[in-house]
Design an enzyme around this catalytic site. Structure first.
Site, PDB file in Angstrom:
ATOM      1  N   CYS A 157     -28.640  16.424   1.564  1.00  0.00           N
ATOM      2  CA  CYS A 157     -28.535  16.991   2.910  1.00  0.00           C
ATOM      3  C   CYS A 157     -28.606  15.866   3.931  1.00  0.00           C
ATOM      4  CB  CYS A 157     -29.651  17.995   3.165  1.00  0.00           C
ATOM      5  SG  CYS A 157     -29.522  18.845   4.752  1.00  0.00           S
ATOM      6  N   CYS A 194     -38.828  18.138   4.392  1.00  0.00           N
ATOM      7  CA  CYS A 194     -37.965  18.623   3.314  1.00  0.00           C
ATOM      8  C   CYS A 194     -37.746  17.561   2.251  1.00  0.00           C
ATOM      9  CB  CYS A 194     -36.622  19.070   3.893  1.00  0.00           C
ATOM     10  SG  CYS A 194     -35.457  19.650   2.637  1.00  0.00           S
ATOM     11  N   GLU A 252     -29.268  21.786  -7.515  1.00  0.00           N
ATOM     12  CA  GLU A 252     -30.121  22.739  -8.198  1.00  0.00           C
ATOM     13  C   GLU A 252     -30.017  24.126  -7.581  1.00  0.00           C
ATOM     14  OE1 GLU A 252     -33.737  20.567  -7.793  1.00  0.00           O
ATOM     15  OE2 GLU A 252     -34.393  21.700  -6.054  1.00  0.00           O
ATOM     16  N   CYS A 256     -34.604  16.786   7.729  1.00  0.00           N
ATOM     17  CA  CYS A 256     -35.790  17.450   8.265  1.00  0.00           C
ATOM     18  C   CYS A 256     -37.031  16.778   7.668  1.00  0.00           C
ATOM     19  CB  CYS A 256     -35.762  18.937   7.936  1.00  0.00           C
ATOM     20  SG  CYS A 256     -34.389  19.818   8.720  1.00  0.00           S
ATOM     21  N   GLY A 260     -28.718  21.338   1.070  1.00  0.00           N
ATOM     22  CA  GLY A 260     -27.627  21.179   2.009  1.00  0.00           C
ATOM     23  C   GLY A 260     -27.671  22.156   3.170  1.00  0.00           C
ATOM     24  N   SER A 320     -33.418  28.400  10.150  1.00  0.00           N
ATOM     25  CA  SER A 320     -34.548  27.537   9.804  1.00  0.00           C
ATOM     26  C   SER A 320     -35.119  26.959  11.095  1.00  0.00           C
ATOM     27  CB  SER A 320     -34.088  26.414   8.862  1.00  0.00           C
ATOM     28  OG  SER A 320     -33.667  26.937   7.628  1.00  0.00           O
ATOM     29  N   CYS A 363     -30.967  31.495  -4.924  1.00  0.00           N
ATOM     30  CA  CYS A 363     -30.895  30.510  -3.844  1.00  0.00           C
ATOM     31  C   CYS A 363     -29.881  29.439  -4.244  1.00  0.00           C
ATOM     32  CB  CYS A 363     -32.270  29.898  -3.608  1.00  0.00           C
ATOM     33  SG  CYS A 363     -32.343  28.788  -2.179  1.00  0.00           S
ATOM     34  N   CYS A 392     -37.027  23.823  -3.107  1.00  0.00           N
ATOM     35  CA  CYS A 392     -35.726  23.161  -3.063  1.00  0.00           C
ATOM     36  C   CYS A 392     -35.853  21.649  -3.097  1.00  0.00           C
ATOM     37  CB  CYS A 392     -34.982  23.593  -1.796  1.00  0.00           C
ATOM     38  SG  CYS A 392     -33.358  22.871  -1.668  1.00  0.00           S
TER      39      CYS A 392
END
Length: 409
Positions: A142, A149, A117, A146, A205, A259, A135, A382
């Site tokens: 990914c 996330c 996306e 995390c 990712g 991040s 973005c 995201c």
């Protein structure tokens, strides 16, 4: 590191060894996403002059043209040759939503049926020519997992190709040339312009784990023959892949975002597991190298991304630790209100807590902003939408099972 040393010559990123990106449905070479060097090699391989690469790049990215027959400064024989052997095909849009606040979101189906996306966020949707930040995703899912996330809970499938990365930008620009309900096949090329003004590599990712396609894509974003974006308007965000941060500093001059999300190793190990491999001391050293590079073309500051999690990383003590950690690193700190997703273990910090945290950073001399939440009505955070459209990974299935087990215990 001293900035008074003799400047070193900038060396562009090396072309990938393989230049062919094949459109499986037509068995043609997809020219989308090829750098100028890669396109020059392609044209030489089909018996044409290398300068044709500049002409074709300008047609694709500055005019939005994907039909070789419309590339009128190419000879008829070359147009026929390209039509028979090549194509310019962005990834397929299978879902799109336009928010009332101007935010736009797409879900793309890439080769193999995987989904990614992309989100386009305008600074002020009342201004047609205002800032519009795209973005972009660099991987399907990914691998970093995390804990806060949504994308990480869906697992990792594969890296995106340069065509799939650049295709996201191509589609976003094309969306301003069509009616909301029209197909991208109906793009009015006479209206084509580079409407996306800023690009951030911080979608699905970890960009530095898909290094070469990401760098090649950013080269095209910066190229005067392609999108011609300012190097300050192209940002790569990393969770801290330290060796690749040093490599990037030598190859390409783009803005860097980190991040971070925690000011000490113990907490960051929990929130951002890659910290166990590359702890904060190493990460901060790599960030300082990026900013204080001996090459005078380089970088003014890094952006520190810090998601605000209620009762987890948002105390005054955490803010003071962050001040100490960053020290003399030229930094702009972006505080991000947590965007909850189903069954998340965290809550968003209150507005009062976020502002109190911000004030400590500002009083210490840092530039600190609080990210405005946009696109709530289209799940613009995201990973949220694609996670509902399709669930393809074992990790996501295991995560869902763990939720059921927890609820039944």
């Amino acid at each position: 590191m001293s900035t008074s040393q003799t400047p070193v010559q900038y060396v562009p990123a090396k072309p990938a060894k393989s230049i062919k990106l094949v459109d499986e449905s037509q068995a043609k070479t997809n020219l989308l996403g090829m750098t100028q060097a890669q396109l020059a090699e392609y044209f030489k391989s089909i018996g044409e002059k290398a300068f044709r690469s500049t002409q074709v790049i300008r047609w694709i990215y500055q005019q939005g043209v994907t039909d070789f027959e419309q590339m009128t400064n190419l000879s008829k024989s070359l147009r026929d040759k390209l039509s028979a052997n090549a194509c310019v095909i962005p990834p397929k849009v299978i879902h799109r939503q336009y928010s009332d606040d101007g935010t736009r979101k797409w879900v793309f189906e890439v080769t193999g049926g995987s989904l990614v996306e992309t989100v386009l966020i305008p600074a002020d949707d009342s201004k047609l020519n205002g800032r519009k930040t795209l973005c972009i995703s660099s991987q399907v899912g990914c691998a970093l997992d995390c804990s806060f996330c949504s994308t990480g809970k869906q697992g990792f499938e594969r890296d995106l190709t340069a065509a799939e990365i650049l295709g996201q930008l191509w589609v976003a620009n094309a969306s301003y040339m069509t009616d909301e309900n029209d197909s991208l096949d109906n793009v009015d090329h006479s209206l084509w312009a580079n409407n996306v003004t800023n690009v951030v590599m911080m979608g699905m990712g970890e960009p530095l784990l898909n290094y070469r396609p990401v760098v090649s894509s950013m080269e095209l974003m910066l190229s005067d023959h392609a999108y011609g974006l300012s190097k300050r308007r192209v940002t790569l965000s990393t969770s801290g892949v330290v060796p690749k941060m040093y490599e990037l500093a030598k190859e390409l001059d783009v803005a860097l975002a980190i991040s971070l999300h925690a000011p000490n190793d113990e907490l960051r190990n929990e929130l951002v597991p890659i910290n166990k491999k590359y702890p904060l001391e190493q990460l901060m050293a790599a960030a300082r190298n990026y900013v204080f590079d001996v090459n005078p073309r380089h970088k003014k500051h890094v952006t520190i991304e810090y998601v605000m999690l209620d009762g987890v990383n948002d105390s005054n003590e955490h803010a003071e630790q962050l001040v100490t950690l960053l020290g003399d690193l030229p930094s702009k700190i972006n505080l991000i209100p947590f965007n909850p997703f189903p069954h998340a273990d965290y809550d968003k910090s209150s507005n009062n807590r976020i502002h109190a945290f911000s004030n400590i950073l500002i009083d210490a001399g840092f530039v600190c902003t609080i990210r405005q939440t946009r696109g709530d009505d289209i799940d613009a955070a995201c990973g949220q939408l694609v996670g509902r459209v399709a669930d393809r990974t074992r990790r996501s299935a295991a995560w869902q099972q763990s939720i059921k087990d927890r609820e039944n215990s």
